[in-house]
Structures are given as structure tokens and as C-alpha cells.
Motif scaffolding. Structure first.
Motif, PDB file in Angstrom:
ATOM      1  N   UNK A  49      68.426  -5.223 -15.253  1.00 61.68           N
ATOM      2  CA  UNK A  49      69.664  -4.756 -14.419  1.00 61.68           C
ATOM      3  C   UNK A  49      70.519  -6.003 -13.854  1.00 61.68           C
ATOM      4  N   UNK A  50      69.853  -6.849 -13.360  1.00 61.54           N
ATOM      5  CA  UNK A  50      70.421  -8.063 -12.796  1.00 61.54           C
ATOM      6  C   UNK A  50      71.478  -8.640 -13.805  1.00 61.54           C
ATOM      7  N   UNK A  64      79.025 -12.335 -13.603  1.00 63.85           N
ATOM      8  CA  UNK A  64      79.393 -11.180 -14.794  1.00 63.85           C
ATOM      9  C   UNK A  64      78.181 -10.619 -15.646  1.00 63.85           C
ATOM     10  N   UNK A  65      78.498  -9.504 -16.075  1.00 59.64           N
ATOM     11  CA  UNK A  65      77.347  -8.847 -16.829  1.00 59.64           C
ATOM     12  C   UNK A  65      77.161  -9.513 -18.140  1.00 59.64           C
ATOM     13  N   UNK A 122      75.356 -18.667 -13.722  1.00 62.60           N
ATOM     14  CA  UNK A 122      75.294 -17.985 -12.618  1.00 62.60           C
ATOM     15  C   UNK A 122      74.365 -16.927 -12.428  1.00 62.60           C
ATOM     16  N   UNK A 123      74.096 -16.158 -13.796  1.00 63.51           N
ATOM     17  CA  UNK A 123      72.858 -15.347 -13.935  1.00 63.51           C
ATOM     18  C   UNK A 123      71.291 -15.994 -13.866  1.00 63.51           C
ATOM     19  N   UNK A 124      71.544 -17.213 -13.643  1.00 59.10           N
ATOM     20  CA  UNK A 124      70.425 -17.877 -13.608  1.00 59.10           C
ATOM     21  C   UNK A 124      69.494 -17.952 -14.905  1.00 59.10           C
ATOM     22  N   UNK A 144      65.502 -13.221 -21.587  1.00 54.14           N
ATOM     23  CA  UNK A 144      66.729 -12.556 -21.958  1.00 54.14           C
ATOM     24  C   UNK A 144      67.354 -12.770 -23.507  1.00 54.14           C
ATOM     25  N   UNK A 145      67.092 -13.888 -23.917  1.00 55.39           N
ATOM     26  CA  UNK A 145      67.540 -14.369 -25.328  1.00 55.39           C
ATOM     27  C   UNK A 145      66.653 -13.654 -26.260  1.00 55.39           C
TER      28      UNK A 145
END
Length: 196
Positions: A49-50, A64-65, A122-124, A144-145
Motif C-alpha cells: 500500500x505504501x 508518488x505512487x 522517496x519511497x525508500x 518491490x522489483x
């Protein structure tokens, strides 16, 4: 040249052997960490979600998403999965080279790469090395990737192409039967088809 010490930023000859070994071990450790995270890649719901929705960082900045399914985000996730970037780090130039290929040759500018690097940071998902324009993947970034890439390539793409060969003919026939029954039901209720 193959096995050139300059590839990891070291000089040749025996006096530099200790430095070369230390750098080679660091490269090997990053590669093994990358493979370890890739094996057990489950993106927990809060992390998903983050990343997938616009949020704010702890210091109040907008993050940003990175929306799942967006072609540019999927290409970005694919680029981050390459072992080259995981080991050597990410630069604007290396990201542009990979993204151009993953986007099917579409133009991917230096500004777009800079924006994507900023939103990953920014999203870490990446961290910047001090005094350099070089970034490293974080554990969340690697998860994530791999998660985005695996789910898209191994789940969604086969599901969406199940009505075409080489999928089993029994599945294609079942989908065709479902389509016929849905169409008949719509015709019986006299619903007008929506414009495509």
C-alpha cells in the motif's frame, strides 16, 4: 578485458590484492543478498500500500505512487531486477539503457530517469551513496522489483492470454462457452453492449 580489477575500481598488482578481495567479497555479498530476497519475495500489505498509493514520508514529503500494471513502473521493476544493477549500483545512465529496452525502444529521457530515481528514493526503495550519483537497492526495493515482476509475468500475463495457444484447448473451449453464455444472457435481458 575479462576479470579486470578496474571493473570494481581497484588497481592491479599484489600490493592491491587485499583491497581487491574486500571489494570482490562485497560484490558477492550483494549478489547473494539479491538472490536471497528473490527467493522469498512476499510484499506485505502495508508495504504494498505504501508503494502502490501516493503517501507522505515521515518528514512530510509527498511520495508518488508506483502503480502496479503501469507499463513504465513494470519496466522500472524489471530494470531493478537485473543482477547488474543490484551488484554495481544504479545510475541515471544505466537505468536509461535498461528502460529503453524494456519499454520496447520507446524514448526514455534523462529527466524521466531522474524522476523515477527520485520517486524510488522517496519511497525508500533505493538509497543514494554519499558524494556520488550512484544508488543501491534497499531490501524493500528488491522485494518491490521482484514481486511486481513475478506477479505480472508469471500470474497476470498467463491468465490474460489463457484463451490463446499454447494454453490447453480445454481451457480455451471453457472460456469460449462462458463467453457464449454471457452474451446470450445479455441478449435475453436486452442490455445494450457498451461502446468499446
Amino acid at each position: 578485458m575479462v576479470n579486470d580489477p578496474g571493473d570494481v575500481g581497484c588497481l592491479r598488482r599484489l600490493p592491491h590484492l587485499d583491497e581487491l578481495q574486500a571489494r570482490a567479497r562485497a560484490v558477492n555479498r550483494r549478489l547473494l543478498d539479491t538472490e536471497r530476497v528473490g527467493q522469498g519475495c512476499v510484499l506485505a500489505s502495508p508495504a504494498f500500500e505504501r508503494i502502490a498509493r501516493p503517501t507522505f514520508t515521515e518528514d512530510g514529503r509527498r511520495a508518488p505512487a508506483l502503480r502496479f500494471g503501469d507499463p513504465r513502473v513494470q519496466a522500472l521493476a524489471g530494470a531493478l531486477c537485473t543482477t547488474t544493477l543490484a551488484v554495481t549500483g544504479i545510475t541515471n545512465r544505466s537505468l536509461r539503457a535498461l528502460m529503453t529496452g524494456l519499454l520496447g525502444g520507446a524514448k526514455y529521457s534523462m529527466n524521466q530517469a531522474g524522476y523515477d530515481l527520485a520517486r524510488l528514493r522517496v519511497n525508500g526503495l533505493i538509497t543514494r551513496l554519499e558524494h556520488r550519483n550512484l544508488y543501491r537497492l534497499t531490501d524493500d526495493g528488491l522485494a518491490f522489483a521482484i514481486f511486481y515482476t513475478k506477479v505480472h509475468d508469471r500470474v497476470l500475463r498467463p491468465l490474460l492470454a489463457v484463451d490463446q495457444p499454447p494454453s490447453p484447448s480445454s481451457i480455451r473451449k471453457a472460456l469460449h462457452d462462458i463467453d457464449i453464455h454471457v452474451t446470450q444472457r445479455i441478449n435475453n435481458v436486452r442490455l445494450l453492449p457498451t461502446a468499446a
